[in-house]
Design an enzyme around this catalytic site. Structure first.
Site, mmCIF file in Angstrom:
data_model
loop_
_atom_site.group_PDB
_atom_site.id
_atom_site.type_symbol
_atom_site.label_atom_id
_atom_site.label_comp_id
_atom_site.label_asym_id
_atom_site.label_seq_id
_atom_site.Cartn_x
_atom_site.Cartn_y
_atom_site.Cartn_z
ATOM 1 N N ASP A 1 10.921 56.132 -18.583
ATOM 2 C CA ASP A 1 10.647 57.484 -18.078
ATOM 3 C C ASP A 1 11.831 58.427 -18.283
ATOM 4 O O ASP A 1 11.732 59.616 -17.974
ATOM 5 C CB ASP A 1 10.224 57.450 -16.595
ATOM 6 C CG ASP A 1 11.206 56.719 -15.702
ATOM 7 O OD1 ASP A 1 11.785 55.706 -16.137
ATOM 8 O OD2 ASP A 1 11.405 57.164 -14.546
ATOM 9 N N HIS B 1 12.644 63.231 -9.191
ATOM 10 C CA HIS B 1 12.297 61.829 -9.425
ATOM 11 C C HIS B 1 11.468 61.282 -8.260
ATOM 12 O O HIS B 1 11.745 60.210 -7.725
ATOM 13 C CB HIS B 1 13.564 60.987 -9.643
ATOM 14 C CG HIS B 1 13.312 59.699 -10.379
ATOM 15 N ND1 HIS B 1 13.080 58.511 -9.737
ATOM 16 C CD2 HIS B 1 13.246 59.421 -11.709
ATOM 17 C CE1 HIS B 1 12.894 57.551 -10.633
ATOM 18 N NE2 HIS B 1 12.986 58.078 -11.842
ATOM 19 N N HIS C 1 19.811 56.354 -18.874
ATOM 20 C CA HIS C 1 19.591 54.903 -18.928
ATOM 21 C C HIS C 1 18.299 54.589 -19.660
ATOM 22 O O HIS C 1 17.539 55.496 -20.018
ATOM 23 C CB HIS C 1 19.605 54.297 -17.523
ATOM 24 C CG HIS C 1 18.473 54.695 -16.635
ATOM 25 N ND1 HIS C 1 18.237 55.995 -16.247
ATOM 26 C CD2 HIS C 1 17.487 53.954 -16.045
ATOM 27 C CE1 HIS C 1 17.185 56.037 -15.447
ATOM 28 N NE2 HIS C 1 16.704 54.807 -15.319
HETATM 29 ZN ZN LIG Z 1 15.370 53.966 -13.734
#
Ligand SMILES: [Zn+2]
Length: 306
Positions: free
Chosen positions: A66, A268, A62
């Site tokens: 980051d 993450h 996406h």
């Molecule tokens: Zn994101």
């Protein structure tokens, strides 16, 4: 055959505590696939000794920075290194015009063909298929369109039974490994099952980042050997996870448990956590085969039934 995942970045939006932005290398045989490409990915690929020219395809989940801001630099480096073989890119819809604008502004004319495909808007769509591996899509729940990916080995060739090898002419062996029967000179037929052993079941790796808890994905994750799932927050920030469309470590573990996967990799991690120990503990309480990813570490797939 080698099937491993190297984590190049375990941080979330804010790089902190030595954790970098998202990027993951899937090694399958001699092939390399890159999943997400946060800032600085090319340097970390070099640190890991990944051969750039082995990268067959890049998958971008996406358009949060980051997860993709290292892509333009990497594409330019491949050009400067003289790459000529095509590169497949699987990306969100708006990334291709962004890339084109960048190349136009910098007057960069890539030496190699960039084969760009837009990520599908449904789960379970096959986006890449080779003799070695197939990749299908997952529609994740996030603030912008976000795609996960399932890498599954294509059905491997059958193995010749050692006691039958002498009877099989050399030029027939590949076809028999692919499932053919063998006709003997006297007209009789040896069936394929008499000549070969079944191959091991194909292995699979699923990548889910970034996403809120999304149980509708369970049918697509059922029995995968390794699941990477984002775990941005611990239980203390469950409300924040919901608000920002991320997951807690416990939610990631719940997905792993309910999909009966072999192993769970967490990543993450929010910059608010200096240590990931609390997140790991919360996940382990639900799903024991959980690992909190470390920067630059490589994880080999273990079969889900072992
Ligand atoms: Zn994101």
């Amino acid at each position: 055959m080698r099937f491993e995942v190297t984590t190049l970045g375990t941080g979330a939006a804010l790089p902190a505590h030595g954790r970098n932005h998202s990027a993951h290398v899937v090694h399958h045989g001699d092939d390399v696939y890159l999943v997400d490409c946060g800032e600085g990915t090319q340097e970390r690929l070099r640190q890991q000794g990944v051969k750039f020219q082995r990268i067959k395809a890049i998958f971008i989940s996406h358009l949060h920075g980051d997860h993709y801001l290292g892509l333009m630099g990497l594409l330019s480096t491949l050009h400067l290194l003289g790459r000529q073989q095509p590169l497949q890119l699987f990306v969100p819809e708006m990334l291709e015009p962004l890339l084109q604008l960048h190349f136009k502004a910098s007057r960069t004319y890539l030496r190699y063909p960039l084969q760009v495909a837009v990520n599908p808007t449904e789960s379970g769509i096959c986006i890449m298929q080779s003799t070695q591996i197939q990749v299908t899509s997952l529609v994740l729940r996030h603030r912008v369109p976000c795609t996960g990916f399932v890498f599954k080995e294509s059905l491997p060739l059958r193995k010749l039974r050692p006691e039958m090898v002498a009877q099989i002419p050399l030029y027939k062996r590949q076809a028999i490994k692919a499932g053919e029967d063998l006709q003997l000179p006297d007209g009789s037929v040896l069936t394929n099952t008499a000549l070969t052993l079944a191959p091991p079941p194909p292995r699979s790796f699923a990548y889910c980042s970034d996403t809120a808890y999304a149980p509708e994905l369970l049918p697509h994750l059922q029995g995968v050997d390794m699941l990477y799932h984002e775990a941005t927050f611990a239980n203390d920030m469950a409300a924040r996870a919901k608000e920002t469309m991320h997951s807690t470590a416990a939610q990631a573990a719940t997905m792993a448990r309910d999909a009966k996967v072999g192993q769970l990799l967490l990543g993450h991690f929010s910059g608010r956590y200096r240590s990931t120990d609390a997140l790991l503990a919360e996940a382990l309480a639900i799903f024991p085969s959980t690992i909190a990813c470390q920067e630059g570490a490589t994880y080999a797939l273990r079969r889900a039934d072992q």
